[in-house]
Motif scaffolding. Sequence first.
Motif, short mmCIF file in Angstrom:
data_model
loop_
_atom_site.label_atom_id
_atom_site.label_comp_id
_atom_site.label_asym_id
_atom_site.label_seq_id
_atom_site.Cartn_x
_atom_site.Cartn_y
_atom_site.Cartn_z
N VAL A 215 7.23 -36.92 -10.67
CA VAL A 215 7.86 -36.32 -11.84
C VAL A 215 7.87 -37.34 -12.97
O VAL A 215 8.33 -38.47 -12.81
CB VAL A 215 9.29 -35.85 -11.52
N ASN A 216 7.31 -36.96 -14.10
CA ASN A 216 7.26 -37.81 -15.28
C ASN A 216 8.64 -37.78 -15.95
O ASN A 216 8.92 -36.91 -16.77
CB ASN A 216 6.17 -37.33 -16.23
N GLU A 217 9.50 -38.73 -15.58
CA GLU A 217 10.88 -38.67 -16.06
C GLU A 217 11.00 -38.98 -17.55
O GLU A 217 11.94 -38.53 -18.21
CB GLU A 217 11.77 -39.59 -15.22
N ASP A 218 10.06 -39.71 -18.12
CA ASP A 218 10.07 -39.90 -19.57
C ASP A 218 9.86 -38.56 -20.27
O ASP A 218 10.57 -38.22 -21.22
CB ASP A 218 8.98 -40.89 -19.99
N ARG A 219 8.88 -37.81 -19.80
CA ARG A 219 8.61 -36.49 -20.34
C ARG A 219 9.79 -35.56 -20.09
O ARG A 219 10.22 -34.80 -20.98
CB ARG A 219 7.34 -35.91 -19.70
N SER B 246 14.64 -24.20 -18.39
CA SER B 246 14.64 -24.40 -16.94
C SER B 246 15.72 -25.44 -16.61
O SER B 246 16.17 -26.18 -17.48
CB SER B 246 13.29 -24.92 -16.43
N VAL B 247 16.10 -25.47 -15.35
CA VAL B 247 16.97 -26.54 -14.86
C VAL B 247 16.21 -27.31 -13.79
O VAL B 247 15.78 -26.72 -12.79
CB VAL B 247 18.29 -26.01 -14.29
N ILE B 248 16.02 -28.60 -14.02
CA ILE B 248 15.37 -29.46 -13.03
C ILE B 248 16.46 -30.16 -12.22
O ILE B 248 17.40 -30.72 -12.78
CB ILE B 248 14.46 -30.50 -13.72
N VAL B 249 16.33 -30.10 -10.91
CA VAL B 249 17.31 -30.67 -9.99
C VAL B 249 16.77 -31.96 -9.40
O VAL B 249 15.61 -32.01 -8.95
CB VAL B 249 17.62 -29.68 -8.84
N LYS B 250 17.59 -32.98 -9.40
CA LYS B 250 17.22 -34.26 -8.79
C LYS B 250 18.30 -34.68 -7.80
O LYS B 250 19.46 -34.83 -8.18
CB LYS B 250 17.07 -35.33 -9.88
N LEU B 251 17.92 -34.82 -6.55
CA LEU B 251 18.81 -35.32 -5.51
C LEU B 251 18.47 -36.77 -5.20
O LEU B 251 17.30 -37.14 -5.14
CB LEU B 251 18.68 -34.50 -4.22
N ILE B 252 19.48 -37.60 -4.99
CA ILE B 252 19.29 -39.00 -4.62
C ILE B 252 20.09 -39.28 -3.36
O ILE B 252 21.31 -39.01 -3.32
CB ILE B 252 19.73 -39.95 -5.75
N ASP B 253 19.43 -39.79 -2.32
CA ASP B 253 20.14 -40.05 -1.07
C ASP B 253 20.69 -41.48 -1.06
O ASP B 253 20.55 -42.25 -2.02
CB ASP B 253 19.26 -39.76 0.14
N SER B 254 21.33 -41.85 0.04
CA SER B 254 21.98 -43.15 0.14
C SER B 254 21.01 -44.31 0.11
O SER B 254 21.39 -45.46 -0.17
CB SER B 254 22.82 -43.21 1.42
N GLN C 279 23.94 -38.70 -5.10
CA GLN C 279 24.04 -38.27 -6.48
C GLN C 279 23.13 -37.07 -6.73
O GLN C 279 22.06 -36.96 -6.14
CB GLN C 279 23.65 -39.41 -7.42
N ILE C 280 23.59 -36.18 -7.59
CA ILE C 280 22.81 -35.01 -8.00
C ILE C 280 22.80 -34.95 -9.52
O ILE C 280 23.85 -35.08 -10.17
CB ILE C 280 23.39 -33.70 -7.43
N GLU C 281 21.61 -34.75 -10.09
CA GLU C 281 21.48 -34.60 -11.53
C GLU C 281 20.81 -33.28 -11.84
O GLU C 281 19.86 -32.88 -11.17
CB GLU C 281 20.66 -35.75 -12.13
N LEU C 282 21.33 -32.60 -12.84
CA LEU C 282 20.74 -31.35 -13.34
C LEU C 282 20.29 -31.58 -14.77
O LEU C 282 21.09 -31.98 -15.63
CB LEU C 282 21.76 -30.21 -13.29
N PHE C 283 19.01 -31.32 -15.04
CA PHE C 283 18.46 -31.49 -16.38
C PHE C 283 18.18 -30.11 -16.97
O PHE C 283 17.31 -29.39 -16.47
CB PHE C 283 17.15 -32.29 -16.33
#
Length: 368
Positions: A351-355, A31-39, A5-9
């Motif tokens: 990474v402070n995901e709440d923030r 800005s765009v923050i990128v989050k990659l999630i592996d299997s 999965q990939i998420e762009l914030f």
Amino acid sequence: MFIRQIELFLIEQQLKTPFKTSYGQYEKRESVIVKLIDSDGEEGFGEVVAFSEPWYTEETIQTALHVMQDFLIPILLNSQFSHPNEVANAFKQFKGNPMAKAGLEGAYWDLYCKQNSISLANALGGTKEEIAVGVVVSINEPNVMLKQIDDFQKEGYERFKIKVSKENDYKIVSTIRESFPNISLMIDANSDYSLEDMDQLKRLDAFNLLMIEQPFGERDFINHAILQKELSTPICLDESIYSLEDVKIAHSLKSCKVITIKPGRVGGLSESVEIHNYCVAHNIPIWVGGMIETGISRTQNVALASLPGFTIPGDISASSRHFERDIIIPEVILENGRVKVPTENGLGIIVNEDRLRRLTKKVFTFKN
């Protein structure tokens, strides 16, 4: 590595103080923050450091989102790579858009390092435990700039980059030199000059500047070479350098004496390391530039600056320089004028995901 999965914030933050350059003023930073999630559920983070307007480069937040969604993300979701360098090579089939590429490649580096239990600095070839850093002072009234320099000097910054324009350069530099005759000082006009301003630029030789950054346009290699031949002050190229090939052109033409490397501008960390290696081999002084970015990119830059060839303090100021609160834990801080290089796996931060989500305007999700 299999990316699940990939998420762009898409986020936006208010700057503590407006940041003014010769081409415009920033009060907020998208800005765009990128989050990659592996299997296995492991996560890697990156950042797209393009600006909202096509001032610094033609690439913007919106064009980067388009390129990532329609071209780059499908490659990551439909391919398996064993090393981040392979990601960088795969992206080269598409022209330009280095900041979009760097955002995804940087997240892949973070994920790769976590999977292999290594810090990003070690993976890149870093050797330093801490790095000296510089700071950027934006265009303002001279008395305001003097106060900022004094405050930054007390914080321990070792190199000061002053934003100027050709309308105010001499006034600003002469005023600063009267109060701070011995600081390591450089100026950056972000391509505001032309070759017709040769005599004006030559007047600045009197102020013992560390360098003049990017006086002419980004493709003006020949005119930069003409200017460098007439100046005793070193020219540093910034916007001109998108790739290792640009460095080779600049070096061959003698367009400059210094290079600044920004991972976002050159397409990522893999290309940044290649440029570092070339500059070391050819005795070209280099430093790591900044882009008013969050702690994700700042931490990447710290890791890159730990490589042995970076001998000039880079634009890697503390998180508190631009933002009331960063999106990483711990934030980037100065200790006795230095920034420590993280030794934990990956970026070495959380990474402070709440923030992050509180700053988010929109989320884009892609699943395999």
